[in-house]
Design an enzyme around this catalytic site. Structure first.
Site, PDB file in Angstrom:
ATOM      1  N   GLY A   1       0.839  -1.207   0.000  1.00  0.00           N
ATOM      2  CA  GLY A   1       0.000   0.000   0.000  1.00  0.00           C
ATOM      3  C   GLY A   1       0.870   1.252   0.000  1.00  0.00           C
ATOM      4  O   GLY A   1       0.664   2.195  -0.780  1.00  0.00           O
ATOM      5  N   HIS A   2       1.878   1.258   0.881  1.00  0.00           N
ATOM      6  CA  HIS A   2       2.813   2.389   0.908  1.00  0.00           C
ATOM      7  C   HIS A   2       3.534   2.505  -0.434  1.00  0.00           C
ATOM      8  O   HIS A   2       3.743   3.600  -0.952  1.00  0.00           O
ATOM      9  CB  HIS A   2       3.857   2.193   2.014  1.00  0.00           C
ATOM     10  CG  HIS A   2       3.296   2.211   3.404  1.00  0.00           C
ATOM     11  ND1 HIS A   2       3.397   1.140   4.254  1.00  0.00           N
ATOM     12  CD2 HIS A   2       2.628   3.160   4.090  1.00  0.00           C
ATOM     13  CE1 HIS A   2       2.836   1.442   5.424  1.00  0.00           C
ATOM     14  NE2 HIS A   2       2.356   2.665   5.342  1.00  0.00           N
TER      15      HIS A   2
END
Ligand code: AMP
Length: 281
Positions: free
Chosen positions: A35-36
């Site tokens: 996600g990051h």
């Protein structure tokens, strides 16, 4: 490159800025995941240099145990970034570097929407978020800063923050990155065992159900169905399920024709608090 002092970071960025490079900032609390990475990749598509800050901000936790148990592994994170985006500038300040000797929040008037959902259940959370981001924007002075829709209310808070502070940074929202079963990636997932990771898919299942039901059912009916769904899975404790109008992010029981709605969930699976949201259109 890993930097933990703000002076060194500013010196490095000054050189890049003098060369006409644009700066993107991706603020994180570490325990980095896909996600990051999706935010970082988006930042690289928009900016010449990308700073990823890794800072577990104490002022945004309303629960000491949540803060203590928040997964931390800066060396693993820096290895992860080296593997994926080796040119990233990683900023890993200590608490004093950000807050000097006063670890406190500032009051902000973000608006009525922070009285619901995360703001309601995590008292002071958004003031903590605002306090740390205001400082990070002052230190980095990025052209753009990148935030995930996974924390949709936070994204709106940050947009409001820069309106309030007048800081010259463009706030960019990025879609939620999910695993193949729909589970939103989260640092908190690192605290789940394999069986719980599978169970956690219920959150996405519930949001998808709400989305499928939205055009033909009332909001109250959908809310009841989702509550029942969680009651039939006793390993979960549903904190809230809310449908909001996207224009003001305030929970509603009425469908306004032509307006966009979004569903939000927070639930505990064991001790781990998970959140997610989905557009209902
Ligand atoms: P955190 O480290 O959890 O504070 O998250 C840092 C940033 O990454 C925030 O802007 C989050 O919204 C974003 N983020 C976290 N998980 C995801 C995800 N699964 N997809 C997209 N963005 C995410």
């Amino acid at each position: 490159m890993v930097i933990n002092s703000k002076i060194s970071l500013q010196e490095t960025l000054e050189i890049a800025k003098k060369e006409g490079e644009t700066i993107g900032l991706v603020p994180t609390m570490g325990a980095l995941h896909e996600g990051h990475l999706s935010l970082i990749n988006f930042a690289y598509s928009q900016c010449d240099r990308v700073v990823v800050s890794i800072f577990v901000n104490p002022t945004q936790f309303n629960n000491t145990s949540d803060l203590e148990k928040y997964p931390r592994n800066v060396s693993k994170d820096t290895e992860f970034l080296k593997d994926h985006n080796p040119e990233t500038i990683v900023f890993t300040p200590e608490v004093e570097e950000i807050y000097s000797d006063k670890v406190e929040t500032e009051p902000f008037e973000f608006g009525n929407f922070v009285n619901f959902m995360e703001g309601e259940f995590r008292t002071g959370h958004f003031e903590g978020v605002g306090s740390v981001l205001k400082r990070l924007f002052d230190i980095v002075k990025p052209d753009k800063a990148f935030f995930g829709e996974k924390d949709y209310q936070q994204l709106m808070v940050v947009k409001k923050l820069v309106e309030i502070t007048g800081q010259d940074v463009e706030i960019m929202g990025c879609p939620t990155s999910r695993n193949e079963f729909g589970l939103a990636q989260s640092s908190r997932n690192f605290r789940l065992n394999d069986a719980q990771l599978k169970e956690a898919e219920l959150i996405h299942e519930a949001l998808t159900k709400a989305k499928n039901r939205f055009s033909t059912n009332s909001i109250e009916t959908i809310e009841k169905e989702i509550e029942q769904l969680f009651q039939s899975h006793p390993s979960f404790e549903l904190e809230y399920f809310s449908i909001v109008n996207e224009k003001d992010l305030i929970p509603t029981k009425t469908k306004e024709p032509g307006e966009k709605h979004r569903a939000f969930i927070a639930a505990f699976l064991g001790e781990v608090r998970l959140i997610d949201n989905m557009a209902l259109y």
